[in-house]
Design a protein around this motif. Sequence first.
Motif, PDB file in Angstrom:
ATOM      1  N   LEU A 123       0.832  -1.204   0.000  1.00 51.96           N
ATOM      2  CA  LEU A 123       0.000   0.000   0.000  1.00 51.96           C
ATOM      3  C   LEU A 123       0.865   1.252   0.000  1.00 51.96           C
ATOM      4  O   LEU A 123       0.644   2.169  -0.790  1.00 51.96           O
ATOM      5  N   LEU A 124       1.841   1.289   0.877  1.00 52.40           N
ATOM      6  CA  LEU A 124       2.719   2.461   0.938  1.00 52.40           C
ATOM      7  C   LEU A 124       3.520   2.625  -0.350  1.00 52.40           C
ATOM      8  O   LEU A 124       3.688   3.744  -0.848  1.00 52.40           O
ATOM      9  N   GLY A 125       3.995   1.526  -0.912  1.00 56.45           N
ATOM     10  CA  GLY A 125       4.735   1.589  -2.178  1.00 56.45           C
ATOM     11  C   GLY A 125       3.874   2.079  -3.328  1.00 56.45           C
ATOM     12  O   GLY A 125       4.310   2.898  -4.143  1.00 56.45           O
ATOM     13  N   ALA A 126       2.640   1.599  -3.401  1.00 53.79           N
ATOM     14  CA  ALA A 126       1.733   2.035  -4.469  1.00 53.79           C
ATOM     15  C   ALA A 126       1.370   3.512  -4.300  1.00 53.79           C
ATOM     16  O   ALA A 126       1.273   4.250  -5.291  1.00 53.79           O
ATOM     17  N   ASP A 127       1.184   3.951  -3.065  1.00 49.82           N
ATOM     18  CA  ASP A 127       0.909   5.367  -2.814  1.00 49.82           C
ATOM     19  C   ASP A 127       2.077   6.238  -3.265  1.00 49.82           C
ATOM     20  O   ASP A 127       1.881   7.258  -3.941  1.00 49.82           O
ATOM     21  N   LEU A 128       3.279   5.835  -2.901  1.00 50.92           N
ATOM     22  CA  LEU A 128       4.454   6.617  -3.288  1.00 50.92           C
ATOM     23  C   LEU A 128       4.662   6.620  -4.801  1.00 50.92           C
ATOM     24  O   LEU A 128       5.037   7.646  -5.382  1.00 50.92           O
ATOM     25  N   LEU A 129       4.410   5.497  -5.450  1.00 49.27           N
ATOM     26  CA  LEU A 129       4.532   5.449  -6.910  1.00 49.27           C
ATOM     27  C   LEU A 129       3.502   6.358  -7.562  1.00 49.27           C
ATOM     28  O   LEU A 129       3.814   7.076  -8.524  1.00 49.27           O
ATOM     29  N   PHE A 130       2.280   6.357  -7.063  1.00 52.91           N
ATOM     30  CA  PHE A 130       1.248   7.230  -7.616  1.00 52.91           C
ATOM     31  C   PHE A 130       1.645   8.694  -7.470  1.00 52.91           C
ATOM     32  O   PHE A 130       1.515   9.487  -8.406  1.00 52.91           O
ATOM     33  N   LEU A 131       2.135   9.070  -6.282  1.00 51.74           N
ATOM     34  CA  LEU A 131       2.544  10.461  -6.066  1.00 51.74           C
ATOM     35  C   LEU A 131       3.726  10.834  -6.956  1.00 51.74           C
ATOM     36  O   LEU A 131       3.798  11.961  -7.456  1.00 51.74           O
ATOM     37  N   THR A 132       4.623   9.901  -7.190  1.00 51.11           N
ATOM     38  CA  THR A 132       5.748  10.156  -8.093  1.00 51.11           C
ATOM     39  C   THR A 132       5.258  10.359  -9.517  1.00 51.11           C
ATOM     40  O   THR A 132       5.755  11.241 -10.239  1.00 51.11           O
ATOM     41  N   LEU A 133       4.291   9.574  -9.939  1.00 48.09           N
ATOM     42  CA  LEU A 133       3.737   9.736 -11.289  1.00 48.09           C
ATOM     43  C   LEU A 133       3.051  11.093 -11.449  1.00 48.09           C
ATOM     44  O   LEU A 133       3.173  11.740 -12.488  1.00 48.09           O
ATOM     45  N   VAL A 134       2.326  11.517 -10.421  1.00 47.88           N
ATOM     46  CA  VAL A 134       1.665  12.818 -10.481  1.00 47.88           C
ATOM     47  C   VAL A 134       2.695  13.934 -10.585  1.00 47.88           C
ATOM     48  O   VAL A 134       2.567  14.854 -11.400  1.00 47.88           O
ATOM     49  N   ALA A 135       3.753  13.854  -9.763  1.00 46.47           N
ATOM     50  CA  ALA A 135       4.797  14.870  -9.815  1.00 46.47           C
ATOM     51  C   ALA A 135       5.508  14.855 -11.160  1.00 46.47           C
ATOM     52  O   ALA A 135       5.823  15.906 -11.728  1.00 46.47           O
ATOM     53  N   ALA A 136       5.755  13.667 -11.696  1.00 46.13           N
ATOM     54  CA  ALA A 136       6.444  13.553 -12.983  1.00 46.13           C
ATOM     55  C   ALA A 136       5.588  14.116 -14.115  1.00 46.13           C
ATOM     56  O   ALA A 136       6.125  14.646 -15.103  1.00 46.13           O
TER      57      ALA A 136
END
Length: 113
Positions: free
Chosen positions: A96-109
């Motif tokens: 869950l934490l990994g998927a959240d961080l990946l999603f936030l990274t995609l949004v920032a990217a």
Amino acid sequence: MSNLPPPAPASSEARRFRVRSLWAGLLLIPATVLVVILALASERGTACVMQGTCADIPGPLYLATLAVALGALIWTQTTPDGSPPTPARKAGLATLLGADLLFLTLVAAHFTG
């Protein structure tokens, strides 16, 4: 009257685990808003919106990370009260934490890429 045994006493470790995983899932929304605000505050983020120079990240990638996060959230929320969380449930929280961080990274990217 039924002959059911009394429910097992709630494990404090299981309750704490459930609360932590719920907060990890719910905080994705304000974290996303914060990432968007921070990205738009940058020069590249402003140019992305004003001139259309945003990075081209496929939409299914966003949906896949959200689906994994939702599945992991559901998995971690189904911890029984009577027993401590199993290693599989703890791995669900890490997912869950990994998927959240990946999603936030995609949004920032998207805004700064």
